[in-house]
Design a protein around this motif. Structure first.
Motif, PDB file in Angstrom:
ATOM      1  N   LEU A 174       0.758  -1.046   0.024  1.00  0.00           N
ATOM      2  CA  LEU A 174      -0.057   0.053   0.062  1.00  0.00           C
ATOM      3  C   LEU A 174       0.829   1.100  -0.057  1.00  0.00           C
ATOM      4  CD1 LEU A 174      -2.663  -1.083   2.762  1.00  0.00           C
ATOM      5  CD2 LEU A 174      -3.200  -0.571   0.365  1.00  0.00           C
ATOM      6  N   GLU A 175       0.462   2.062  -0.797  1.00  0.00           N
ATOM      7  CA  GLU A 175       1.386   3.471  -0.969  1.00  0.00           C
ATOM      8  C   GLU A 175       1.264   4.111   0.079  1.00  0.00           C
ATOM      9  OE1 GLU A 175       1.917   7.399  -3.668  1.00  0.00           O
ATOM     10  OE2 GLU A 175       0.592   5.700  -4.393  1.00  0.00           O
ATOM     11  N   GLY A 176       2.245   4.482   0.958  1.00  0.00           N
ATOM     12  CA  GLY A 176       2.110   5.349   2.203  1.00  0.00           C
ATOM     13  C   GLY A 176       2.206   4.465   3.411  1.00  0.00           C
ATOM     14  N   TYR A 177       2.331   3.157   3.460  1.00  0.00           N
ATOM     15  CA  TYR A 177       2.239   2.288   4.532  1.00  0.00           C
ATOM     16  C   TYR A 177       3.626   2.418   5.286  1.00  0.00           C
ATOM     17  CZ  TYR A 177       1.890  -1.777   7.358  1.00  0.00           C
ATOM     18  OH  TYR A 177       2.121  -2.680   8.768  1.00  0.00           O
ATOM     19  N   ASP A 178       4.642   2.899   4.737  1.00  0.00           N
ATOM     20  CA  ASP A 178       5.950   3.063   5.046  1.00  0.00           C
ATOM     21  C   ASP A 178       6.018   4.291   6.193  1.00  0.00           C
ATOM     22  OD1 ASP A 178       7.088   1.046   3.691  1.00  0.00           O
ATOM     23  OD2 ASP A 178       8.262   2.536   2.346  1.00  0.00           O
ATOM     24  N   ASN A 179       4.747   5.042   6.103  1.00  0.00           N
ATOM     25  CA  ASN A 179       4.706   6.130   7.289  1.00  0.00           C
ATOM     26  C   ASN A 179       4.255   5.558   8.403  1.00  0.00           C
ATOM     27  OD1 ASN A 179       5.284   8.224   5.252  1.00  0.00           O
ATOM     28  ND2 ASN A 179       3.081   8.460   4.563  1.00  0.00           N
ATOM     29  N   ILE A 180       3.774   4.544   8.480  1.00  0.00           N
ATOM     30  CA  ILE A 180       3.327   3.893   9.847  1.00  0.00           C
ATOM     31  C   ILE A 180       4.477   3.610  10.982  1.00  0.00           C
ATOM     32  CG2 ILE A 180       1.913   1.885  11.002  1.00  0.00           C
ATOM     33  CD1 ILE A 180       0.366   3.981   9.514  1.00  0.00           C
ATOM     34  N   LEU A 190      -3.415   7.318   4.538  1.00  0.00           N
ATOM     35  CA  LEU A 190      -1.871   7.157   4.953  1.00  0.00           C
ATOM     36  C   LEU A 190      -1.212   8.316   4.665  1.00  0.00           C
ATOM     37  CD1 LEU A 190      -1.277   3.484   3.931  1.00  0.00           C
ATOM     38  CD2 LEU A 190      -1.348   4.269   6.097  1.00  0.00           C
ATOM     39  N   ARG A 191      -1.759   9.192   3.753  1.00  0.00           N
ATOM     40  CA  ARG A 191      -0.692  10.603   3.547  1.00  0.00           C
ATOM     41  C   ARG A 191      -0.762  11.334   4.820  1.00  0.00           C
ATOM     42  NH1 ARG A 191      -3.802  13.241  -1.794  1.00  0.00           N
ATOM     43  NH2 ARG A 191      -4.019  11.663  -3.137  1.00  0.00           N
ATOM     44  N   PRO A 192       0.416  12.032   5.005  1.00  0.00           N
ATOM     45  CA  PRO A 192       0.651  12.662   6.442  1.00  0.00           C
ATOM     46  C   PRO A 192      -0.505  13.834   6.562  1.00  0.00           C
ATOM     47  CG  PRO A 192       2.799  12.162   5.120  1.00  0.00           C
ATOM     48  CD  PRO A 192       1.680  11.653   4.350  1.00  0.00           C
ATOM     49  N   PRO A 196      -1.170   6.965  14.367  1.00  0.00           N
ATOM     50  CA  PRO A 196       0.049   6.174  14.200  1.00  0.00           C
ATOM     51  C   PRO A 196       0.957   6.384  13.106  1.00  0.00           C
ATOM     52  CG  PRO A 196      -1.970   5.132  13.414  1.00  0.00           C
ATOM     53  CD  PRO A 196      -2.182   6.461  13.812  1.00  0.00           C
ATOM     54  N   ASN A 197       0.676   7.335  12.358  1.00  0.00           N
ATOM     55  CA  ASN A 197       1.417   7.588  11.004  1.00  0.00           C
ATOM     56  C   ASN A 197       2.587   8.531  11.648  1.00  0.00           C
ATOM     57  OD1 ASN A 197       2.243   9.326   8.759  1.00  0.00           O
ATOM     58  ND2 ASN A 197       0.350   8.712   7.791  1.00  0.00           N
TER      59      ASN A 197
END
Length: 357
Positions: A105-111, A289-291, A306-307
């Motif tokens: 999922l795009e943006g999952y790395d922000n978690i 998931l976008r900041p 959790p982001n």
């Protein structure tokens, strides 16, 4: 409550095209808790993608489970269950993996790392965290000027022999957890012995003259503010939102995380097993998931995101207690253990008996 945060426009056209391309349908049926989604987020998502979002609401995880097992897993595209309920949904075959095999999922790395392989979803296949918070004791500071941060304010008749108080409505495992913690077995207790002792304590507590009943967390805040009760159980973000909304009404309310331990909860996003529009659901998850969007969601609800990439964007009130517990308080927090099968049946039987005797 809704933040005035403005979505950045840089690169919006490219991101919009990517989301629209991934959504094969123009509908999204979101099944969520009441008043848990900033309306502006949905409006902006619809404008950007052309996907129409329709929200329906539930008031408990049990209600969500009931709706899904009655065919709702083929009606809704996205749900927001609580962490400890996720294994029940997985075991019942009511949810599907979030991403296709070999894709992410795009943006999952922000978690944040601490939410990526949680006990309720060890491989992170089925859920993405939505918001997290804590459950504690809300009380009238004019009645209890400087109480010990203990479950004893509710459960010890020598600490509070006279003033009306309430317990949390509808959550057997949480209630038993609070009493297990108070009795020295730990909030994350599981098993016949600690649960039986907790059930007996529920019966004894119900018999006290100043016990008024079981109320939900929001009602507990309202009732403490109005003087109907003087102590109850509430969620930290709900209280913070009420204080911001009306400092005069809610300024006299205090909140603590009991020293014996309490609940750290996470609400998560998941896609039902037979969702009619799973690609629309994935598109919406990636949008959240976008900041900047994650910060808007947190600011609206007064709960912690959790982001990790969104933390710098949240309002100041979300950086301090009660929304953000201090380090000492966070060490006292526990996820509610997931139970199933015979353990779940035992829990339900003991809860039923504790409520009826």
């Amino acid at each position: 409550m809704l933040s005035k945060y403005v979505v950045g426009l840089v690169g919006l056209g490219l991101m919009s095209a990517g989301i629209a391309a991934s959504a094969q349908e123009n509908k999204l049926s979101l099944f969520n808790w009441s008043d848990y989604m900033a309306p502006g987020i949905i409006e902006d998502f619809e404008a950007e993608t052309g996907i129409e979002v329709v929200q329906n609401y539930y008031n408990s995880n049990a209600e969500l489970f009931s709706k899904l097992t009655a065919g709702g897993d083929a009606q809704y595209d996205l749900i927001v269950p609580s962490d400890y309920f996720v294994p029940r949904l997985i075991d019942a075959g009511l949810v599907q993996p979030l991403a296709r095999k070999g894709q992410g999922l795009e943006g999952y790395d922000n978690i944040l790392d601490e939410f990526r392989q949680p006990s309720y979803d060890p491989q992170g296949d089925y859920t993405v965290p939505y918001l997290w918070g804590v459950t504690g004791v809300v009380y009238n500071t004019e009645t209890f000027a400087d109480p010990e941060p203990s479950w004893g304010l509710l459960y010890d008749p020598t600490v509070n022999p006279d003033y009306p108080f309430a317990m949390l409505k509808g959550d057997a495992q949480f209630t038993f957890g609070t009493l297990c913690a108070f009795q020295g077995s730990g909030f994350d207790c599981i098993g016949e012995a600690p649960w039986t002792e907790a059930a007996q304590a529920v019966i004894e507590t119900r018999g006290r003259d100043n016990f008024v009943g079981f109320v939900d967390a929001t009602a507990a805040i309202e009732q403490v503010a109005s003087g109907v009760i003087h102590a109850g159980i509430a969620y930290n973000g709900d209280l913070a939102a009420k204080r911001a909304e009306s400092p005069e009404t809610y300024g006299k309310l205090g909140f603590f995380i009991p020293e014996e331990g309490s609940q750290r909860w996470v609400d998560v996003m998941a896609i039902p097993a037979r969702a009619p529009n799973p690609e629309s659901a994935r598109a919406f998850i990636e949008y959240l998931l976008r900041p900047d969007v994650a910060a808007r969601l947190a600011n609206y609800n007064y709960y912690t995101t959790p982001n990790e990439a969104a933390l710098a964007l949240v309002d100041d009130a979300l950086r301090e207690p009660p929304v953000m517990p201090d380090e000492a308080a966070r060490e006292r927090l526990h996820f509610t253990p997931s139970v199933s099968g015979d353990q779940l049946q035992l829990l339900q039987e003991l809860w039923s008996e504790a409520r009826s005797r």
